[in-house]
Each structure stands twice: as C-alpha cells, then as structure tokens.
Design an enzyme around this catalytic site. Structure first.
Site, PDB file in Angstrom:
ATOM      1  N   ASP A  74       0.882  -1.163   0.000  1.00 50.61           N
ATOM      2  CA  ASP A  74       0.000   0.000   0.000  1.00 50.61           C
ATOM      3  C   ASP A  74       0.919   1.212   0.000  1.00 50.61           C
ATOM      4  OD1 ASP A  74      -2.287   1.611   0.175  1.00 50.61           O
ATOM      5  OD2 ASP A  74      -2.170   1.650   2.362  1.00 50.61           O
ATOM      6  N   GLU A 122      -1.192  -1.268  -4.767  1.00 51.24           N
ATOM      7  CA  GLU A 122      -2.426  -0.516  -4.963  1.00 51.24           C
ATOM      8  C   GLU A 122      -2.229   0.508  -6.074  1.00 51.24           C
ATOM      9  OE1 GLU A 122      -5.371   0.770  -1.807  1.00 51.24           O
ATOM     10  OE2 GLU A 122      -4.443   2.682  -2.315  1.00 51.24           O
ATOM     11  N   ASP A 155      -2.535   1.316   6.915  1.00 52.65           N
ATOM     12  CA  ASP A 155      -1.709   1.018   5.731  1.00 52.65           C
ATOM     13  C   ASP A 155      -1.242  -0.445   5.742  1.00 52.65           C
ATOM     14  OD1 ASP A 155      -1.142   4.078   4.913  1.00 52.65           O
ATOM     15  OD2 ASP A 155      -0.878   3.818   7.072  1.00 52.65           O
TER      16      ASP A 155
END
Length: 183
Positions: A7, A68, A141
């Site tokens: 992430d 992501e 996160d």
C-alpha cells in the site's frame, strides 16, 4: 503462492505478506509499514522506501507483488507522494523479476468484502476473518497491504494467466499474418 502486498505511501508504506492459494485457507506471514520522516528530502524518503521494500522481498521471497493502483484524490500533494512510492515499489519488484499486479481500491474492497464500496472497517474485519487474526494490524496502511495480498491470491493469479493466454494468442495471430505475407 506467497504474495507481498504494498500500500504505497510516502510517510507510511504498508507491506504485508500472505501465503495461500484459491480454495485454501490463507495465512499472514508478516505485516508492517516502512516509515519516512517528512523532515527529510523526498529523494531520501524514496531511497528509504526502496531499501525497505528490497529488504522485505529479500526476507520473504514472494512469488508475486500486488501494489495498490494510485487514484485521484482531492489533495494533489498526497497523490504525488503516493505515485512516487508506487513507482519505487514497481521498480524494486521489477528489478527482481517478480510478477507485479496493480489493483484499484474498489477491486480490493470487492475481493475481500464482496462490496466494491465497502468502508475501511468492513475491509478490516474481513482481513481479520480471512487470515484468522486476533486483531486488525495497525496502522491502516498495514492492513490495506494484507488486503492487497489477499486480493492477488484470489484474483491476480487468474488475471495474470488470462493476460498471458491473450498475449500468446496475439503472438500466434501475428506470426500467422507474417507467414501469410511471406508466401
């Protein structure tokens, strides 16, 4: 299959490693964040992220990396930092020859919770349930990185096989056309 989920973020880059395969229980191998200080120049922060990601790959030896996909938010400075960290993640994985798949936040939400518009709490609850954890890893996160890894195990591998099959078919068609031209 072992997947490293990333992430991306400039201040906190979430990382999570998941083992498993479709139809079998998944397990968390490790989870955490790579942190950088906003007092440092951006170039130094990116180097810190690069070294951190490289260390995670070296330690956990993933078969694939899921990152992501950056999407537009209202704060352009957040977009820039996220995009820069994402680029570093892609470079680190590519340098090692690892397959990389990018997933949008809605793809991750849909894969993990069944709802592409799920909120963070719903996704977090499903990460805990899917990985049989006692509590949700923090900060968010880190949990998001696990959700990315789960998504890749469940969806990414199939997607990669489909893309490879399409590419192979396109190469065959191209070769046939070229053969017909030489006749």
């Amino acid at each position: 299959m072992r997947v490293l989920g990333i992430d991306p973020g400039l201040t906190r880059c979430g990382v999570g490693v998941v083992d498993g395969s479709v139809g079998r229980p998944l397990s968390m191998v490790d989870v955490g964040v790579i942190r950088t200080s906003s007092d440092l120049p951006i170039a130094q922060r990116l180097v810190t992220i690069e070294k951190g990601l490289d260390a995670w790959i070296e330690e956990h030896r993933p078969d694939a990396v899921a990152v992501e996909r950056v999407f537009a938010r209202s704060d352009s400075s957040t977009i820039m930092g996220t995009a820069q960290a994402s680029g570093i993640a892609l470079v680190v994985a590519a340098r090692r020859g690892l397959p990389i798949t990018m997933h949008t936040p809605s793809e991750v939400k849909a894969a993990v919770s069944g709802n592409g518009r799920a909120d963070k709490a719903q996704v977090g609850a499903m990460v805990v349930r899917i990985l049989r954890l006692s509590e949700l890893p923090k900060p968010a996160d880190a949990a998001d990185a696990l959700a990315l890894a789960i998504t890749h195990v469940w969806r990414g591998a199939a997607s990669n096989r489909l893309e490879a099959a399409v590419a192979q078919q396109q190469a065959l068609v191209k070769a046939q056309k070229q053969k017909m031209r030489t006749r």
